[in-house]
Design a protein around this motif. Structure first.
Motif, PDB file in Angstrom:
ATOM      1  N   HIS A  48       0.832  -1.218   0.000  1.00  0.00           N
ATOM      2  CA  HIS A  48       0.000   0.000   0.000  1.00  0.00           C
ATOM      3  C   HIS A  48       0.862   1.261   0.000  1.00  0.00           C
ATOM      4  N   GLY A  49       2.039   1.142  -0.600  1.00  0.00           N
ATOM      5  CA  GLY A  49       2.955   2.274  -0.685  1.00  0.00           C
ATOM      6  C   GLY A  49       3.936   2.344   0.469  1.00  0.00           C
ATOM      7  N   GLU A  56      -1.527   4.860   4.086  1.00  0.00           N
ATOM      8  CA  GLU A  56      -1.570   3.888   3.000  1.00  0.00           C
ATOM      9  C   GLU A  56      -2.227   4.471   1.746  1.00  0.00           C
ATOM     10  N   HIS A  57      -1.721   4.038   0.602  1.00  0.00           N
ATOM     11  CA  HIS A  57      -2.240   4.466  -0.699  1.00  0.00           C
ATOM     12  C   HIS A  57      -2.184   5.983  -0.895  1.00  0.00           C
ATOM     13  N   SER A  58      -1.229   6.634  -0.255  1.00  0.00           N
ATOM     14  CA  SER A  58      -1.086   8.084  -0.438  1.00  0.00           C
ATOM     15  C   SER A  58       0.187   8.368  -1.220  1.00  0.00           C
ATOM     16  N   ILE A  75      -0.993  -2.700  -4.253  1.00  0.00           N
ATOM     17  CA  ILE A  75      -2.101  -1.791  -3.953  1.00  0.00           C
ATOM     18  C   ILE A  75      -3.447  -2.484  -4.145  1.00  0.00           C
ATOM     19  N   ILE A  77      -7.515  -1.728  -5.292  1.00  0.00           N
ATOM     20  CA  ILE A  77      -8.257  -0.752  -6.089  1.00  0.00           C
ATOM     21  C   ILE A  77      -9.758  -0.929  -5.887  1.00  0.00           C
ATOM     22  N   ALA A  87      -6.880   4.024  -5.796  1.00  0.00           N
ATOM     23  CA  ALA A  87      -6.056   3.142  -4.963  1.00  0.00           C
ATOM     24  C   ALA A  87      -6.627   3.190  -3.551  1.00  0.00           C
ATOM     25  N   PHE A  88      -7.297   2.119  -3.166  1.00  0.00           N
ATOM     26  CA  PHE A  88      -7.987   2.092  -1.876  1.00  0.00           C
ATOM     27  C   PHE A  88      -8.309   0.647  -1.541  1.00  0.00           C
ATOM     28  N   HIS A  89      -8.161   0.284  -0.283  1.00  0.00           N
ATOM     29  CA  HIS A  89      -8.363  -1.110   0.104  1.00  0.00           C
ATOM     30  C   HIS A  89      -9.780  -1.420   0.574  1.00  0.00           C
TER      31      HIS A  89
END
Length: 302
Positions: A48-49, A56-58, A75, A77, A87-89
């Protein structure tokens, strides 16, 4: 010799005969190694980055992970109300943002007004992004910004949802438009979503195992009929252990390697375990702590 003993002997003999027969005729199909998986050394993928160091996801997380030399990102989606891929869990924004509600019920503009770092807690136990808004980013933005990185993309929307029904085709069209086929590995907790995506991709994109694929492989590995197993994916991204299943085994790695399918261990956040699984033959690790993994990167690059 009693009747029960005779029956047991007969069953054992029949089982042995079945095993021998299947061994003689089985021809497991090896996977053709995709270009996205042709590594010269073990790889480090930021989960997640790099969710242990920044929200996360930023973009903050992705940028920080790049400074530590990661090879790519893992990531999740999801599809927004206006059918943009972000991009989000999670299915909802509750856990990471200063709001609540389902991603599917919000437009991209609405989602980008939220602070996706609101609940992030740093290693010191503080919440440094409460007053520093962190925007939700689109998959397109990530692929265009980090065009030299590998992306393991997990379709989170389920196959029985409206969003999930659209996602496989939308993801394929974006990958095709940006011509990033050799930088992408597609997966999902829902194996059906991987199959749906591959209807469009036609085996041109590397696929990583979903939950059903993983269960099938570990069952074959632990049984006497592993020789009958033919994988339909190109990579196994697995934890060290999940429930009753133990994936932390050099024999398991070798079992899949014989079929041209590498193993990547997920959410490994300490250097000792990172080094051990790489020695066992793992293709690499997925980590929340790219800062710790930097030591591994330097070691394998020597």
């Amino acid at each position: 010799m009693g009747k029960k003993t005779n029956i047991a002997i007969a069953i054992a003999a029949a089982s042995a005969a079945a095993w021998a027969g299947s061994k003689a005729i089985s021809k497991p199909q090896k996977r053709e190694l995709k270009e996205a998986l042709q590594f010269e050394r073990p790889v480090v993928i930021a989960h997640h980055g790099g969710a242990g160091l920044a929200p996360e996801h930023s973009l903050q997380a992705f940028e920080k992970a790049v400074t530590f030399g990661v090879d790519g990102f893992s990531i999740g989606i999801r599809l927004t109300k206006d059918e943009e891929i972000i991009a989000f869990h999670d299915a909802t924004v509750d856990r990471t943002t200063n709001s609540s509600g389902y991603v599917k019920d919000m437009t991209l503009t609405e989602l980008q007004q939220l602070n996706n770092g609101y609940n992030f807690e740093c290693l010191e136990g503080n919440k440094p992004y409460r007053d520093e808004p962190v925007a939700i980013v689109t998959l397109r933005e990530l692929l265009e910004t980090y065009s030299d990185k590998l992306f393991i993309i997990s379709i989170q929307d389920g196959p029985d949802t409206y969003e999930g029904s659209l996602m496989p085709s939308k993801l394929w069209r974006l990958i095709e438009e940006l011509a990033v086929q050799n930088q992408i590995i597609v997966t999902s907790p829902h194996s059906e979503q991987i199959d749906r995506f591959n209807l469009y991709a036609r085996n041109s994109i590397a696929l990583s195992a979903g939950e059903a694929d993983i269960k099938k492989a570990i069952t074959a590995f632990t049984s006497q009929f592993g020789h009958l197993y033919s994988p339909k994916v190109d990579l196994f991204q697995v934890p060290l252990k999940s429930g009753v299943f133990n994936f932390d085994s050099q024999k398991f790695i070798n079992f899949l390697a014989d079929l041209n399918v590498p193993v990547l261990y997920s959410e490994i956040d300490d250097l000792v375990t990172m080094s051990r699984v790489v020695r066992q033959g793992a293709i690499g690790i997925v980590t929340n702590r790219p800062d710790i993994a930097e030591v591994l990167i330097q070691k394998v690059n020597q």
